[in-house]
Design a protein around this motif. Structure first.
Motif, short mmCIF file in Angstrom:
data_model
loop_
_atom_site.label_atom_id
_atom_site.label_comp_id
_atom_site.label_asym_id
_atom_site.label_seq_id
_atom_site.Cartn_x
_atom_site.Cartn_y
_atom_site.Cartn_z
N ALA A 42 1.03 53.44 68.99
CA ALA A 42 -0.38 52.32 68.13
C ALA A 42 -1.90 54.01 68.52
O ALA A 42 -1.96 54.02 67.19
CB ALA A 42 -0.46 51.08 69.24
N PHE A 43 -2.15 53.22 69.28
CA PHE A 43 -3.35 54.07 69.97
C PHE A 43 -2.80 55.09 71.15
O PHE A 43 -2.20 55.01 72.24
CB PHE A 43 -4.10 53.29 70.71
N VAL A 44 -2.89 56.90 70.33
CA VAL A 44 -2.73 57.27 71.13
C VAL A 44 -3.71 58.66 71.57
O VAL A 44 -4.28 59.21 70.59
CB VAL A 44 -1.83 58.35 70.76
N THR A 45 -4.11 58.91 72.74
CA THR A 45 -5.49 60.16 73.20
C THR A 45 -4.64 60.90 73.76
O THR A 45 -3.14 60.91 74.23
CB THR A 45 -6.05 58.86 74.06
N ASP A 46 -5.27 62.17 74.77
CA ASP A 46 -4.64 62.95 75.35
C ASP A 46 -4.33 62.39 76.42
O ASP A 46 -3.16 63.60 76.98
CB ASP A 46 -6.08 63.96 75.70
N GLY A 47 -4.68 61.38 76.92
CA GLY A 47 -4.75 61.51 77.83
C GLY A 47 -2.66 59.95 78.48
O GLY A 47 -2.62 59.45 79.01
N GLY A 48 -3.01 59.81 77.35
CA GLY A 48 -1.20 59.33 76.80
C GLY A 48 -1.38 58.32 75.72
O GLY A 48 -2.79 58.28 75.12
N GLY A 153 -9.93 53.79 86.95
CA GLY A 153 -10.00 55.13 87.63
C GLY A 153 -9.17 55.76 85.45
O GLY A 153 -9.00 56.73 85.42
N VAL A 154 -8.27 54.82 85.75
CA VAL A 154 -7.08 54.93 84.26
C VAL A 154 -7.57 53.96 82.99
O VAL A 154 -6.72 53.36 81.53
CB VAL A 154 -6.27 54.41 84.99
N GLY A 155 -8.88 53.56 83.16
CA GLY A 155 -10.00 52.67 81.86
C GLY A 155 -9.48 51.63 81.89
O GLY A 155 -10.06 50.85 80.95
N ARG A 156 -9.33 50.82 82.33
CA ARG A 156 -9.31 49.17 82.51
C ARG A 156 -10.65 48.55 83.44
O ARG A 156 -11.23 48.95 83.81
CB ARG A 156 -7.76 48.49 83.62
N LEU A 157 -10.44 47.58 82.45
CA LEU A 157 -12.07 46.64 82.50
C LEU A 157 -11.54 45.65 83.51
O LEU A 157 -10.59 45.43 83.19
CB LEU A 157 -12.74 46.74 82.01
N LEU A 158 -12.81 45.74 84.55
CA LEU A 158 -12.13 43.95 84.72
C LEU A 158 -11.60 43.77 85.59
O LEU A 158 -10.93 42.31 85.83
CB LEU A 158 -12.83 42.84 84.05
N VAL A 159 -10.37 44.60 85.85
CA VAL A 159 -9.22 44.92 86.69
C VAL A 159 -9.42 43.86 88.38
O VAL A 159 -10.58 44.15 89.21
CB VAL A 159 -8.65 46.06 87.40
N GLY A 160 -8.55 43.38 89.10
CA GLY A 160 -8.79 42.39 89.96
C GLY A 160 -9.72 41.01 89.82
O GLY A 160 -9.67 40.54 90.80
N GLY A 161 -10.21 40.39 88.36
CA GLY A 161 -11.04 39.87 88.21
C GLY A 161 -10.50 38.58 87.90
O GLY A 161 -9.42 38.74 87.73
N ALA A 162 -11.45 37.45 88.13
CA ALA A 162 -10.40 36.29 88.04
C ALA A 162 -10.61 36.16 86.25
O ALA A 162 -11.10 36.78 85.49
CB ALA A 162 -11.49 35.16 88.00
N GLU A 163 -8.90 35.32 86.42
CA GLU A 163 -8.79 34.70 84.57
C GLU A 163 -9.10 33.75 84.10
O GLU A 163 -9.37 32.85 85.69
CB GLU A 163 -7.10 35.25 84.82
#
Length: 523
Positions: A42-48, A153-163
């Motif tokens: 789907a979506f590709v960047t230099d980092g994966g 550090g890997v570009g994810r947002l709101l990691v560990g937040g409530a769902e």
């Protein structure tokens, strides 16, 4: 006019829509693509990169975290990030949560961004890697500061937040999807409200009409926060279930690397981008451009000599030129294939979706054959309106027509731009159209960039002043440029002054700020 045939229908106002099977909205679109194209890149960047299945999982997880953070349907969520996975997953997750995305231009100053955050009433600001300080400075200048979430550090947002739970139903085609701020060349940027349906209709243009397919690999080298990068590249890729390589910051060598290493088959770039890639190819003997089958451009006049270079470098590629604006969710006209070289001065014919009229400026009278008129259009790609604190203000009349502010003529059905109406130069009773003079300047072998403005003149009312940037290594002189113009223009159109500059002033959206040139001292 090199357009693939796509059927249309008209609604009760007479506005045209593509008469094809489409998802309900952008949320439904992504979910359908995940089901049908799951294992496809789907979506590709230099980092994966992510497959469509992985994209769907990341988007839904973030959407639930957005809901857990208090985001509700109709809330505005701003996104400040460069091209890449954080931006892409954030925008789709905002839609999945039923909210409205506000993509922000990270090239703006903190003061400007603070103003946009205040104007949009964003509840939350999602910040991509490397933009933490800009975000903090922007929020500090916002009247009602939003909550801020930084990528990890890997570009994810709101990691560990409530769902939280997602809406029972998707937003629907008429719902606002994004507030896209204009570049503000004539004042304060306006927030254009794009609906889910607007984006889907434009995506049909960018796929079925232009000719992209599910096996294409799209090089996204213009900013994703821009209407082209988001609505004419990212969304169409998702509609097709194709693949996009997301280039974070344009660099000619990196763009060529991406085409070669990732098998990119289509892309969109401004003329200066194409010039730099061609120069890089010639200088270093590179042949990656031969892998492209769709090479599209727009946003500025395309010099005929550059167009020929593109054709010579990519003889098997379809070249295409599109014209549009943020208020029309990108595209209104298109020309591709053999017609590009046959009518290089044109931005193409109206899309199947687009009804286009030329009116005498300030009137409702049709311009005559060969007469210059203002472009007035309607179609299902025209945005819902402008965002204000009091709601969405329509930008069309009751029948769906919008005035573009662009002066043009029609030649055998092809639109030939003459100027922005506000930029027409009045010299001694004659009208001089800056586009015409700029097109001639671009034909000069030593000119890389050019802009033409009118400045006050006691004798003639206004005089024509050209600002040009020389190509590296060229021996460009003001008198040489004027002599070239005298060979190709009527005498009253020849610039009385030619200023050679290191660069042209551009706003963060890449458009030349002609107001700055009008006030600049001349020799």
């Amino acid at each position: 006019m090199s357009l693939l045939t796509v059927p249309t229908r008209t609604d009760q106002r007479g506005v045209r829509h593509y008469d094809v099977s489409l998802p309900v909205d952008l949320v439904d679109m992504l979910r359908s693509t995940v089901r049908e194209r799951g294992a496809h890149p789907a979506f590709v960047t230099d980092g994966g990169g992510l497959t469509w299945t992985e994209t769907g999982a990341e988007v839904e997880a973030l959407a639930r975290r957005l809901a857990g953070a208090g985001v509700r349907p109709g809330d505005r969520v701003a996104v400040l990030a460069g091209n890449g996975l954080p931006f892409t997953t954030a925008v789709f997750a905002v839609w999945a949560a039923g909210a409205i995305a506000v993509p922000l231009n990270f090239r703006l100053t903190a003061g400007d961004l603070g103003g946009l955050l205040s104007d949009s009433g964003a509840r939350l600001l999602l910040v991509g890697p490397g933009l933490e300080q800009l975000a903090a400075d922007s929020v500090a200048q916002c009247g009602a500061p939003p909550e801020v979430a930084h990528a990890d550090g890997v570009g994810r947002l709101l990691v560990g937040g409530a769902e939280g739970g997602l809406p029972d139903r998707t937003p629907g085609g008429d719902a606002p999807a994004a507030v896209m701020y204009t570049s503000g060349t004539t004042g304060r940027p306006k927030g254009v409200v794009i609906s889910h349906g607007n984006a889907l209709q434009n995506a049909v243009t960018c796929t079925s009409v232009i000719g992209r397919g599910p096996d294409d690999v799209e090089l996204v080298m213009v900013p994703q926060f821009n209407i082209t990068g988001l609505c004419s590249q990212t969304v169409p890729v998702a509609l097709l279930g194709a693949t996009a390589y997301l280039l974070d910051g344009f660099d000619a060598a990196r763009a060529l690397d991406a085409v070669g290493e990732h098998g990119c088959t289509s892309t969109v770039g401004a003329p200066t981008m194409w010039w730099r890639m061609l120069e890089q190819s010639d200088e270093h003997g590179r042949d990656e451009l031969t892998g492209l089958r769709l090479a599209l451009f727009g946003g500025a006049p395309m010099p005929t000599a550059l167009l020929q270079r593109m054709h010579d470098a990519m003889p098997d590629a379809t070249l295409g030129n599109g014209f549009g604006m943020t208020e029309t969710c990108s595209m209104l006209t298109y020309v591709g294939g053999d017609d590009v070289l046959r009518v290089p001065h044109s931005v193409g014919g109206p899309l199947p979706l687009t009804e286009l009229r030329l009116l005498r400026p300030g009137t409702d009278q049709e311009a005559g054959d060969g007469e210059i008129g203002e472009i007035v259009v309607r179609g299902a790609q025209v945005a819902l309106g402008y965002w204000t604190g009091d709601g969405i203000v329509p930008l069309t009349d009751t029948e769906g027509w919008i005035s573009t502010g662009d002066a043009a003529v029609l030649e055998d059905g092809f639109v030939v731009l003459r100027d922005r109406l506000k930029d027409v130069i009045k010299r001694g009773g004659e009208s001089v159209f800056s586009f015409e003079v700029e097109n001639v300047l671009y034909q000069h072998s030593g000119v890389l960039d050019a802009a033409v403005v009118g400045v006050p003149d006691e004798q003639y009312g206004e005089r024509v002043v050209a600002h040009v940037v020389a190509k590296p290594g060229s021996d460009l002189t003001s008198e040489g440029v004027r002599a070239f113009c005298r060979d190709h223009l009527a005498h009253f159109k020849v610039p009385s002054v030619v200023e050679i500059r290191e660069e042209l002033p551009r706003n963060p959206g890449g458009k030349v700020v002609k107001s700055a040139l009008r006030s600049a001292p001349t020799s």
